[in-house]
Design an enzyme around this catalytic site. Sequence first.
Site, mmCIF file in Angstrom:
data_model
loop_
_atom_site.group_PDB
_atom_site.id
_atom_site.type_symbol
_atom_site.label_atom_id
_atom_site.label_comp_id
_atom_site.label_asym_id
_atom_site.label_seq_id
_atom_site.Cartn_x
_atom_site.Cartn_y
_atom_site.Cartn_z
ATOM 1 N N ASP A 1 104.004 26.986 -2.631
ATOM 2 C CA ASP A 1 103.391 28.049 -3.534
ATOM 3 C C ASP A 1 102.287 27.276 -4.507
ATOM 4 O O ASP A 1 101.758 27.729 -5.359
ATOM 5 C CB ASP A 1 104.531 28.659 -4.498
ATOM 6 C CG ASP A 1 105.178 27.512 -5.509
ATOM 7 O OD1 ASP A 1 104.926 26.290 -5.237
ATOM 8 O OD2 ASP A 1 106.186 27.901 -6.396
ATOM 9 N N HIS B 1 102.476 24.463 -5.893
ATOM 10 C CA HIS B 1 102.995 23.777 -7.396
ATOM 11 C C HIS B 1 102.601 22.181 -6.953
ATOM 12 O O HIS B 1 102.453 21.748 -5.904
ATOM 13 C CB HIS B 1 104.437 23.877 -7.622
ATOM 14 C CG HIS B 1 105.576 23.535 -6.823
ATOM 15 N ND1 HIS B 1 106.361 24.215 -6.333
ATOM 16 C CD2 HIS B 1 105.535 22.130 -6.401
ATOM 17 C CE1 HIS B 1 107.132 23.311 -5.550
ATOM 18 N NE2 HIS B 1 106.492 21.936 -5.635
ATOM 19 N N GLU C 1 104.307 25.345 -11.695
ATOM 20 C CA GLU C 1 104.466 26.456 -10.936
ATOM 21 C C GLU C 1 103.400 27.428 -10.971
ATOM 22 O O GLU C 1 102.774 27.435 -11.933
ATOM 23 C CB GLU C 1 105.854 27.339 -11.118
ATOM 24 C CG GLU C 1 107.130 26.463 -10.800
ATOM 25 C CD GLU C 1 107.507 26.255 -9.523
ATOM 26 O OE1 GLU C 1 107.119 26.597 -8.645
ATOM 27 O OE2 GLU C 1 108.694 25.819 -9.258
HETATM 28 C C1 F6R Z 1 107.990 16.150 -6.831
HETATM 29 C C2 F6R Z 1 106.954 16.955 -7.053
HETATM 30 C C3 F6R Z 1 106.681 18.007 -6.123
HETATM 31 C C4 F6R Z 1 106.543 17.952 -4.562
HETATM 32 C C5 F6R Z 1 106.366 19.156 -3.888
HETATM 33 C C6 F6R Z 1 106.509 18.917 -2.333
HETATM 34 O O1 F6R Z 1 107.852 15.024 -7.912
HETATM 35 O O2 F6R Z 1 106.144 16.824 -7.823
HETATM 36 O O3 F6R Z 1 105.539 18.771 -6.502
HETATM 37 O O4 F6R Z 1 105.537 16.919 -4.412
HETATM 38 O O5 F6R Z 1 107.519 20.029 -4.215
HETATM 39 O O6 F6R Z 1 107.663 18.333 -1.939
HETATM 40 P P1 F6R Z 1 107.960 17.839 -0.400
HETATM 41 O O7 F6R Z 1 107.161 16.569 -0.293
HETATM 42 O O8 F6R Z 1 109.500 17.499 -0.306
HETATM 43 O O9 F6R Z 1 107.638 18.802 0.484
#
Ligand code: F6R
Length: 244
Positions: A139, A141, A146
């Site tokens: 999304d 983030h 978010e």
């Molecule tokens: C975690 C963080 C999150 C992740 C995101 C992608 O510290 O900051 O924003 O970077 O959720 O996560 P993955 O890499 O597991 O797809």
Amino acid sequence: MLHPRIIVAKDPEAVGKAAADQFEAVIAKKPAAVIGLATGSTPLPLYRELIAREKAGKIDFTKVRSANLDEYKGLAPDHEQSYRKFMQDNLFDHISIKPENTIVPLGLAEDVDAMCAAYEEKIEEWGGVDLQLLGIGHDGHIGFNEPDDHFPAMTHEVKLTEMTIEANKRFFNSADEVPRAAFTMGIGTIMAARKIVMVVTGKDKRDILKKTFWGPVDPQVPASILQFHPDVTLVCDEDAYPFN
Ligand code: F6R
């Protein structure tokens, strides 16, 4: 609008190596660099590469300081799914970084406002973040910021969206066990970093990546604010690159 420097690497392993080059360069220039770190699946090849490069004598983490983006509210540091534990297991326990030089928001904080303010103050005391690593959620983030009607500035508490709970349940026994709230650096904290490296892999991230850097800047796509940052390097694999 500013556009990121873009490195399209072959696969997640190559993304890890290209991102590690950025860390190696920053730490070589400033041995006590402050690095901002992320959890999740995408940085894992990078962390493996950083461990290997220190073993090979190419990077020295003894003076490096690190600040993580986020932590689940209510999880103790040694909880299997806490981000502190993730960092210990996947990076800190395998490199020479000093424990007192690593900070992660405190999941068990009783006084949330004080903990968040202290987190910002520590980063400031260290002289700010030299290199911030980011992943991206489906999304848009970054950290746990978010989609919203504004860009939150500083480290704060957030309620997780259903989409994020759904995405993160793979690490828990069930969606019910995923904490409903978290602490995260704000968009302002992230934007204050001198240099940002975003790692993105997989076909499923292609759409959000396109919206982030080639769509309007909109708090409904939190990462789109990065278009206003003067030093962003996007390292993505061929699957995630929107124009392949
Ligand atoms: C975690 C963080 C999150 C992740 C995101 C992608 O510290 O900051 O924003 O970077 O959720 O996560 P993955 O890499 O597991 O797809």
